[in-house]
Design a protein around this motif. Sequence first.
Motif, PDB file in Angstrom:
ATOM      1  N   GLU A  84       0.785  -1.088   0.048  1.00 13.83           N
ATOM      2  CA  GLU A  84       0.069   0.149   0.026  1.00 13.83           C
ATOM      3  C   GLU A  84       0.976   1.341  -0.110  1.00 13.83           C
ATOM      4  O   GLU A  84       1.584   1.374   0.814  1.00 13.83           O
ATOM      5  CB  GLU A  84      -1.007   0.174   1.107  1.00 13.83           C
ATOM      6  CG  GLU A  84      -1.667   1.375   1.274  1.00 13.83           C
ATOM      7  CD  GLU A  84      -2.806   1.245   2.339  1.00 13.83           C
ATOM      8  OE1 GLU A  84      -3.726   2.352   2.522  1.00 13.83           O
ATOM      9  OE2 GLU A  84      -2.783   0.342   3.143  1.00 13.83           O
ATOM     10  N   ASP A 110      -8.827   2.357   1.315  1.00 15.05           N
ATOM     11  CA  ASP A 110     -10.194   2.775   1.156  1.00 15.05           C
ATOM     12  C   ASP A 110     -10.206   4.100   2.145  1.00 15.05           C
ATOM     13  O   ASP A 110     -11.085   4.961   1.758  1.00 15.05           O
ATOM     14  CB  ASP A 110     -11.015   1.606   1.743  1.00 15.05           C
ATOM     15  CG  ASP A 110     -12.457   2.013   1.591  1.00 15.05           C
ATOM     16  OD1 ASP A 110     -12.884   2.230   0.283  1.00 15.05           O
ATOM     17  OD2 ASP A 110     -13.129   1.846   2.442  1.00 15.05           O
ATOM     18  N   LYS A 118      -8.605   0.104  -3.472  1.00 14.78           N
ATOM     19  CA  LYS A 118      -9.578  -0.647  -2.600  1.00 14.78           C
ATOM     20  C   LYS A 118     -11.051   0.165  -2.691  1.00 14.78           C
ATOM     21  O   LYS A 118     -10.935   1.206  -2.906  1.00 14.78           O
ATOM     22  CB  LYS A 118      -9.418  -0.238  -0.929  1.00 14.78           C
ATOM     23  CG  LYS A 118      -8.087  -1.335  -0.645  1.00 14.78           C
ATOM     24  CD  LYS A 118      -8.269  -2.753  -1.093  1.00 14.78           C
ATOM     25  CE  LYS A 118      -6.908  -3.594  -0.624  1.00 14.78           C
ATOM     26  NZ  LYS A 118      -7.001  -3.914   0.959  1.00 14.78           N
ATOM     27  N   ARG A 155     -13.841  -4.817  -1.356  1.00 16.35           N
ATOM     28  CA  ARG A 155     -13.619  -5.435  -0.040  1.00 16.35           C
ATOM     29  C   ARG A 155     -15.217  -5.062   0.825  1.00 16.35           C
ATOM     30  O   ARG A 155     -15.249  -4.011   1.244  1.00 16.35           O
ATOM     31  CB  ARG A 155     -12.618  -4.735   0.852  1.00 16.35           C
ATOM     32  CG  ARG A 155     -12.353  -3.177   0.584  1.00 16.35           C
ATOM     33  CD  ARG A 155     -11.460  -2.554   1.404  1.00 16.35           C
ATOM     34  NE  ARG A 155     -11.902  -2.327   2.767  1.00 16.35           N
ATOM     35  CZ  ARG A 155     -11.336  -2.008   3.782  1.00 16.35           C
ATOM     36  NH1 ARG A 155     -10.162  -1.779   3.824  1.00 16.35           N
ATOM     37  NH2 ARG A 155     -11.721  -2.017   5.033  1.00 16.35           N
ATOM     38  N   ASP A 211     -11.043  -8.872  -2.358  1.00 18.72           N
ATOM     39  CA  ASP A 211     -10.120  -9.129  -1.224  1.00 18.72           C
ATOM     40  C   ASP A 211     -11.332  -9.687  -0.395  1.00 18.72           C
ATOM     41  O   ASP A 211     -12.260  -9.213   0.335  1.00 18.72           O
ATOM     42  CB  ASP A 211     -10.146  -7.725  -0.565  1.00 18.72           C
ATOM     43  CG  ASP A 211      -9.465  -7.933   0.689  1.00 18.72           C
ATOM     44  OD1 ASP A 211      -9.193  -8.914   1.374  1.00 18.72           O
ATOM     45  OD2 ASP A 211      -8.980  -6.829   1.274  1.00 18.72           O
TER      46      ASP A 211
END
Length: 361
Positions: A235, A266, A289, A320, A348
């Motif tokens: 990330e 996110d 994300k 996710r 994910d």
Amino acid sequence: MEPKAVWSPSSWRGKPIKQQPSYENPVELSDTLKTIKHLPPLVHQAEIEDLKRSLAKVEQGEKFLLQGGDCAERFQDCNAESIEGKLKIILQMSLVLSYAGRIPVVRVARMAGQYAKPRSAPTEVIDGKEYPSFRGDNVNSFTVSDRRHSPGRLTQAYFHSAATLNYIRASLEGGFGDLRHPEHWNFDYVKDKALAQEYNSLVDSILDSMDFFQTIHASLDEGALGHVSLYTSHEGLILDYEEALTRKGPNGKYYNAGAHFLWIGDRTRALDGAHVEYFSGISNPIGMKVGTSMQPDELIELLRKLNPQNESGKVTLITRFGAENVHKLEPLIVAVREAKQNVVWSCDPMHGNTHLSTSGF
């Protein structure tokens, strides 16, 4: 109409930013970043472009993407046993997927750089006392007595990433991932004996097939059997660090040389935010994300900002949602199709599907 702002590795500094360390000594930070900027790249731009081409084939249904690894790596896990263990899991999973699905697998490891950890709060309470939150080994220590945000940990992150990547490369070049010897990828860590037996039967079937081809003198590509491609990812959270690892290639494009693939979390995907600004200018394939708070119009705006040329293999959307909210994914898929945006969809399966144990974990 205002002229379009010119991107640079540092243009993110004029944007709102979240999830960054609070360093006490700006001189120490500046000296650390200067050191990292003069260190060699961890990955080569040719490898980055190879991954992007492979992800374009994933997008077209010709390959399958497998990404796996730690939620957050620890410096203490930079050792042969830990690295080999993660490699085994990724290789075993890719072997099963390739054999059962009859499709090549693109392997991307959350390794050699996944040392940052976004947090929902700047502090946490442990045994009734409040401490700064642990933000990953490249920011502060897990030990509560050493929670100071230290710039020197960024340099440690670089060298731990380099050591991990070096051992990954050495292991794969040394035959660790050789398809002619999948029996070396033992299944000792699996407690479910029936599952282990099922995997071993699959390996035996693969070996029998290869023996048959050799018996009838069929051509087996030595290079393909002995070589396994594996790419690294993390990330892109601490932008000081990511900027320091950004290099301009001979082709005039900018690459983050700290990993082949980076993603936006996110919590940091604001359209006008620093992370989206930084990611919009690097040529690496990138991930984002996508959770329950994402709206269709917002997603399309983000894709156009991050991938203005609509390049295939450039953007992977990592969903996710969790089983209970997966129905919220459909409007996003429809929006992407209608906007004719080129993306890889990736699931994910961990976030949103966890359970709280009686002990609080």
